[in-house]
Write a protein that holds these residues in place. Structure first.
Motif, PDB file in Angstrom:
ATOM      1  N   SER A  26       0.859  -1.170  -0.043  1.00 59.13           N
ATOM      2  CA  SER A  26      -0.036  -0.079   0.013  1.00 59.13           C
ATOM      3  C   SER A  26       1.120   1.304  -0.210  1.00 59.13           C
ATOM      4  CB  SER A  26      -0.959  -0.170   1.159  1.00 59.13           C
ATOM      5  OG  SER A  26      -1.745   1.042   1.393  1.00 59.13           O
ATOM      6  N   GLY A  27       0.587   2.308  -0.893  1.00 56.30           N
ATOM      7  CA  GLY A  27       1.258   3.416  -1.172  1.00 56.30           C
ATOM      8  C   GLY A  27       2.551   3.449  -1.820  1.00 56.30           C
ATOM      9  N   ALA A  28       2.892   2.285  -2.280  1.00 52.24           N
ATOM     10  CA  ALA A  28       4.302   2.327  -2.999  1.00 52.24           C
ATOM     11  C   ALA A  28       4.121   2.215  -4.446  1.00 52.24           C
ATOM     12  CB  ALA A  28       4.833   0.768  -2.608  1.00 52.24           C
ATOM     13  N   ASP A  78      13.126   1.674 -18.796  1.00 49.39           N
ATOM     14  CA  ASP A  78      13.358   1.583 -20.263  1.00 49.39           C
ATOM     15  C   ASP A  78      13.509   0.306 -20.881  1.00 49.39           C
ATOM     16  OD1 ASP A  78      13.435   3.098 -22.707  1.00 49.39           O
ATOM     17  OD2 ASP A  78      15.631   2.876 -22.726  1.00 49.39           O
ATOM     18  N   PHE A  79      12.539  -0.486 -20.424  1.00 52.17           N
ATOM     19  CA  PHE A  79      11.988  -2.003 -21.027  1.00 52.17           C
ATOM     20  C   PHE A  79      11.567  -2.007 -22.309  1.00 52.17           C
ATOM     21  CE2 PHE A  79      10.839  -2.705 -16.372  1.00 52.17           C
ATOM     22  CZ  PHE A  79      11.771  -3.867 -15.980  1.00 52.17           C
ATOM     23  N   GLU A  80      12.274  -2.820 -23.187  1.00 57.21           N
ATOM     24  CA  GLU A  80      11.746  -2.905 -24.480  1.00 57.21           C
ATOM     25  C   GLU A  80      10.315  -2.927 -24.712  1.00 57.21           C
ATOM     26  OE1 GLU A  80      12.745  -5.598 -28.525  1.00 57.21           O
ATOM     27  OE2 GLU A  80      14.005  -5.521 -27.054  1.00 57.21           O
ATOM     28  N   GLY A  81       9.722  -2.364 -25.732  1.00 62.75           N
ATOM     29  CA  GLY A  81       8.341  -2.384 -25.817  1.00 62.75           C
ATOM     30  C   GLY A  81       7.482  -1.530 -24.755  1.00 62.75           C
ATOM     31  N   LEU A  82       8.192  -0.840 -23.685  1.00 58.35           N
ATOM     32  CA  LEU A  82       7.306  -0.260 -22.834  1.00 58.35           C
ATOM     33  C   LEU A  82       6.639   1.032 -23.475  1.00 58.35           C
ATOM     34  CD1 LEU A  82       6.644   0.133 -19.769  1.00 58.35           C
ATOM     35  CD2 LEU A  82       8.903   1.661 -19.384  1.00 58.35           C
ATOM     36  N   VAL A  83       5.385   1.381 -23.285  1.00 59.25           N
ATOM     37  CA  VAL A  83       4.796   2.500 -23.656  1.00 59.25           C
ATOM     38  C   VAL A  83       4.701   3.475 -22.421  1.00 59.25           C
ATOM     39  CG1 VAL A  83       2.474   3.263 -24.561  1.00 59.25           C
ATOM     40  CG2 VAL A  83       3.484   1.153 -25.356  1.00 59.25           C
ATOM     41  N   GLY A  84       4.236   2.945 -21.220  1.00 54.14           N
ATOM     42  CA  GLY A  84       4.198   3.720 -19.857  1.00 54.14           C
ATOM     43  C   GLY A  84       3.472   2.898 -18.784  1.00 54.14           C
ATOM     44  N   THR A  85       3.099   3.750 -17.760  1.00 57.73           N
ATOM     45  CA  THR A  85       2.745   3.055 -16.769  1.00 57.73           C
ATOM     46  C   THR A  85       1.640   4.067 -16.098  1.00 57.73           C
ATOM     47  OG1 THR A  85       4.322   4.122 -15.147  1.00 57.73           O
ATOM     48  CG2 THR A  85       4.844   1.855 -16.008  1.00 57.73           C
ATOM     49  N   ILE A  86       0.738   3.404 -15.332  1.00 57.03           N
ATOM     50  CA  ILE A  86      -0.291   4.043 -14.708  1.00 57.03           C
ATOM     51  C   ILE A  86      -0.238   3.544 -13.346  1.00 57.03           C
ATOM     52  CG2 ILE A  86      -2.854   4.762 -14.359  1.00 57.03           C
ATOM     53  CD1 ILE A  86      -3.025   4.248 -17.432  1.00 57.03           C
ATOM     54  N   ALA A  87      -0.327   4.529 -12.377  1.00 58.91           N
ATOM     55  CA  ALA A  87      -0.275   3.866 -10.917  1.00 58.91           C
ATOM     56  C   ALA A  87      -1.279   4.579  -9.885  1.00 58.91           C
ATOM     57  CB  ALA A  87       1.282   4.335 -10.335  1.00 58.91           C
ATOM     58  N   GLY A  88      -1.987   3.448  -9.266  1.00 55.68           N
ATOM     59  CA  GLY A  88      -2.883   3.731  -8.034  1.00 55.68           C
ATOM     60  C   GLY A  88      -2.107   3.856  -6.813  1.00 55.68           C
ATOM     61  N   ASP A  89      -2.677   3.235  -5.700  1.00 59.55           N
ATOM     62  CA  ASP A  89      -2.271   3.306  -4.508  1.00 59.55           C
ATOM     63  C   ASP A  89      -1.248   1.993  -4.217  1.00 59.55           C
ATOM     64  OD1 ASP A  89      -2.024   3.944  -1.580  1.00 59.55           O
ATOM     65  OD2 ASP A  89      -2.978   2.023  -1.280  1.00 59.55           O
ATOM     66  N   ASP A  90      -1.701   0.857  -4.862  1.00 56.26           N
ATOM     67  CA  ASP A  90      -0.918  -0.339  -4.493  1.00 56.26           C
ATOM     68  C   ASP A  90      -0.996  -1.250  -5.866  1.00 56.26           C
ATOM     69  OD1 ASP A  90      -3.594  -1.404  -4.680  1.00 56.26           O
ATOM     70  OD2 ASP A  90      -3.666  -2.514  -2.708  1.00 56.26           O
ATOM     71  N   THR A  91      -1.201  -0.673  -7.136  1.00 55.45           N
ATOM     72  CA  THR A  91      -1.184  -1.326  -8.260  1.00 55.45           C
ATOM     73  C   THR A  91      -0.574  -0.623  -9.358  1.00 55.45           C
ATOM     74  OG1 THR A  91      -3.312  -2.320  -7.633  1.00 55.45           O
ATOM     75  CG2 THR A  91      -2.952  -2.336  -9.896  1.00 55.45           C
ATOM     76  N   VAL A  92       0.052  -1.121 -10.304  1.00 53.70           N
ATOM     77  CA  VAL A  92       0.675  -0.414 -11.306  1.00 53.70           C
ATOM     78  C   VAL A  92       0.205  -1.010 -12.559  1.00 53.70           C
ATOM     79  CG1 VAL A  92       2.911   0.373 -12.540  1.00 53.70           C
ATOM     80  CG2 VAL A  92       2.678   0.350 -10.124  1.00 53.70           C
TER      81      VAL A  92
END
Length: 145
Positions: free
Chosen positions: A89-91, A103-117
């Motif tokens: 939680s919170g990370a 910079d993983f190959e094929g990475l478009v991006g990330t979206i983060a909540g409280d405990d889920t990416v």
């Protein structure tokens, strides 16, 4: 102090004082409290219900993904071209920032909540590879959960 908190779970000030002393730093309790405040360390509750200090978002750019995942990671699952990473939680914001910097190959991006990416990749192959790499960096054994 930032390295210590970034590398391991430190449950309270006395534990941090002991870890600092083991590295040759003698710190008074008042000084330690002030340093914790000045460095903007925050106390979070882990998945195990036990509290520990962690780095605030302000310092997250200084911490490598492989040093934070062992303490903040819960699981990773690839689904199509996506990877869902569960954290304590919170990370999630800190982990997402670390994934973006990898910079993983094929990475478009990330979206983060409280405990889920949510990690968005170009294709399913890249998602499987990134999920496996994240688990490896976290010290997990076996395949993607």
């Amino acid at each position: 102090m930032l390295r210590i908190v970034g590398e391991r779970r430190v449950p309270h000030q006395e534990a941090l004082r002991g870890l600092l002393a083991a590295e040759g730093f003698s710190v008074a309790q008042a000084t330690l409290s002030r340093d914790i405040r000045d460095l903007r360390l925050v106390k979070v509750t882990g998945a195990d219900g036990k509290p520990h200090y962690t780095l605030s978002e302000e310092w997250e750019h200084m911490v490598a993904l492989d040093s934070i995942l062992p303490t903040l990671f819960v699981s990773a699952a690839a689904v199509g071209n996506l990877v869902v990473v569960r954290t304590l939680s919170g990370a999630a914001q800190t982990v997402a920032s670390g994934i973006d910097r990898e910079d993983f190959e094929g990475l478009v991006g990330t979206i983060a909540g409280d405990d889920t990416v949510l990690v968005i990749l170009r294709d399913a192959r890249a998602a499987e590879e990134v999920a496996a790499a994240i688990e490896e960096l976290a010290g997990e054994q076996g395949g993607v959960r």
